[in-house]
Write a protein that holds these residues in place. Structure first.
Motif, PDB file in Angstrom:
ATOM      1  N   LEU A   1     -39.162 -21.449 -63.747  1.00 22.95           N
ATOM      2  CA  LEU A   1     -40.426 -21.015 -63.146  1.00 22.95           C
ATOM      3  C   LEU A   1     -40.627 -19.524 -63.365  1.00 22.95           C
ATOM      4  CD1 LEU A   1     -42.700 -22.319 -61.309  1.00 22.95           C
ATOM      5  CD2 LEU A   1     -41.547 -21.177 -59.403  1.00 22.95           C
ATOM      6  N   SER A   2     -41.807 -19.163 -63.813  1.00 17.74           N
ATOM      7  CA  SER A   2     -42.163 -17.752 -63.995  1.00 17.74           C
ATOM      8  C   SER A   2     -43.366 -17.443 -63.110  1.00 17.74           C
ATOM      9  CB  SER A   2     -42.514 -17.459 -65.454  1.00 17.74           C
ATOM     10  OG  SER A   2     -41.425 -17.735 -66.312  1.00 17.74           O
ATOM     11  N   ARG A   3     -43.346 -16.280 -62.481  1.00 16.33           N
ATOM     12  CA  ARG A   3     -44.442 -15.904 -61.583  1.00 16.33           C
ATOM     13  C   ARG A   3     -45.248 -14.740 -62.163  1.00 16.33           C
ATOM     14  NH1 ARG A   3     -44.268 -18.720 -57.049  1.00 16.33           N
ATOM     15  NH2 ARG A   3     -42.286 -19.659 -56.404  1.00 16.33           N
ATOM     16  N   ASP A   4     -46.565 -14.800 -61.943  1.00 12.64           N
ATOM     17  CA  ASP A   4     -47.414 -13.702 -62.397  1.00 12.64           C
ATOM     18  C   ASP A   4     -47.442 -12.613 -61.331  1.00 12.64           C
ATOM     19  OD1 ASP A   4     -49.078 -14.583 -60.377  1.00 12.64           O
ATOM     20  OD2 ASP A   4     -50.661 -15.330 -61.701  1.00 12.64           O
ATOM     21  N   ALA A   5     -48.263 -11.601 -61.524  1.00 12.24           N
ATOM     22  CA  ALA A   5     -48.314 -10.465 -60.601  1.00 12.24           C
ATOM     23  C   ALA A   5     -48.752 -10.872 -59.202  1.00 12.24           C
ATOM     24  CB  ALA A   5     -49.255  -9.398 -61.159  1.00 12.24           C
ATOM     25  N   ASP A   6     -49.487 -11.959 -59.092  1.00  9.95           N
ATOM     26  CA  ASP A   6     -49.958 -12.434 -57.785  1.00  9.95           C
ATOM     27  C   ASP A   6     -48.968 -13.376 -57.115  1.00  9.95           C
ATOM     28  OD1 ASP A   6     -52.324 -11.008 -58.139  1.00  9.95           O
ATOM     29  OD2 ASP A   6     -53.295 -12.687 -59.162  1.00  9.95           O
ATOM     30  N   GLY A   7     -47.868 -13.671 -57.791  1.00  9.11           N
ATOM     31  CA  GLY A   7     -46.864 -14.566 -57.219  1.00  9.11           C
ATOM     32  C   GLY A   7     -47.066 -16.035 -57.521  1.00  9.11           C
ATOM     33  N   THR A   8     -48.085 -16.359 -58.319  1.00 10.85           N
ATOM     34  CA  THR A   8     -48.324 -17.752 -58.684  1.00 10.85           C
ATOM     35  C   THR A   8     -47.282 -18.216 -59.698  1.00 10.85           C
ATOM     36  OG1 THR A   8     -50.698 -17.430 -58.353  1.00 10.85           O
ATOM     37  CG2 THR A   8     -50.025 -19.389 -59.581  1.00 10.85           C
TER      38      THR A   8
END
Length: 331
Positions: free
Chosen positions: A77-84
């Motif tokens: 799992l990878s998260r973007d800057a917003d935590g999604t």
């Protein structure tokens, strides 16, 4: 999907050649083939289980399922800057399994069921090799209990509602017919709770749009909803949709079950759980659920159309349950 989500791909060992949006995801053409970037809400434990299962399938020679791709940190799992959270997995171009009630649709359906049976055989081996109890209570019991609570809640809502639309009057007139079915099936199912069910790791969302045909090859996609359950879960979800489209022709059901049994025998226990699943008025629950959880200021005509089709097919659905499920499995 957010446009900035594509930046997540920078964390993977992929030379991205181009990307383009598809429904709810981003396709990526890379030096290692086609991949899809998709938002994911699964827990870390669920993703690890999914990855372990897909890896097990590949090692056993089942190459018709997707493959999860890890980022440079070794994470699924990878998260973007917003935590999604996002996952990256392999993708193939192909056409969706046809369910339109034609001869081609039945051929597609039988090929899908044979593939599902091979998946289930290996899934049983996967469960044998993993930790934990193999037999436990059926999930269908929990699901039907939840559905029945919702059906009773909406019945009270309709009864107390003042001014009703034509659809709401129509729905209310036919409500008790299906609610009684739902209550009866649940009562019968509860008497089965003394018997645990033999579980495998099911696909969990074995629907026609997750079965792709690439030439003569069948590929299975979107294992995010994989779950420990009895195998009737996958068999029912796929065959119910095709049976609805074919107006519940008994011959279609027989052909689908026969295709499955060319690879893996169905037991009387499987037949018992299929009986409960097919007997429960799930389509009615879906219509009610859609109505109740959407805005009621404007109720689409399609709601009534779906209910009318359901009523028109009811006798044939019951005949299928009696003549195919009942006689085949002596339920």
């Amino acid at each position: 999907m957010k446009p900035k989500a594509v930046n997540v791909l920078e964390r993977y060992d992929l030379e991205v050649l181009r990307t383009w949006k598809v429904r709810g995801a981003i396709l990526c053409e890379s030096d290692k083939g086609l991949f899809i970037l998709k938002e994911c809400n699964s827990s870390k434990e669920k993703l690890l289980l999914q990855d372990a299962f897909l890896t097990f399938l590949r090692k056993r020679g089942f190459l018709q399922a997707e493959e999860l791709f890890r980022n440079r940190d070794g994470e699924l799992l990878s998260r973007d800057a917003d935590g999604t959270g996002y996952i990256v997995k392999t993708y193939v171009e192909g056409r969706e399994c046809s369910i339109g009630g034609t001869r081609e649709s039945l051929s597609d359906g039988c090929a899908a069921m044979r593939t599902l049976a091979r998946l289930h055989r290996l899934s049983g081996d996967f469960m044998d090799s993993s930790d934990g109890e193999e037999r436990t209570m059926p999930l269908v019991l929990q699901e039907f209990e939840k559905h029945n609570r919702e059906l009773k809640k909406v019945k009270r809502f309709l009864k107390e509602k003042g001014q009703k639309s034509d659809f709401e009057h129509f729905l209310q007139r036919h409500y008790d017919l299906f609610l009684e079915q739902a209550v009866t099936v649940l009562e019968e199912l509860k008497r089965e709770t003394a018997r645990d069910v033999n579980q495998i790791l099911c696909h969990g969302d074995f629907q026609y749009h997750n079965v792709l045909f690439c030439g003569n090859d069948v590929r299975l996609m979107n294992f995010e909803k994989c779950v420990r359950d009895d195998r009737s879960r996958d068999i029912y979800h796929f065959s119910r949709k095709m049976l609805e489209k074919s107006d519940w022709q008994a011959e279609v059901g027989e052909a689908l079950f026969n295709a499955y049994e060319k690879e893996l025998k169905l037991t009387q226990e499987d037949g018992r759980w299929l009986y409960y699943r097919f007997s429960y008025p799930e389509k009615f629950w879906k219509i009610v659920n859609y109505y109740y959880n959407r805005g009621k200021a404007f109720i689409p005509d399609k709601n009534r159309e779906k209910l009318e089709v359901l009523l028109e097919q009811e006798a044939r659905r019951k005949n299928f349950i009696r003549s195919v499920i009942g006689e085949r499995f002596m339920v």
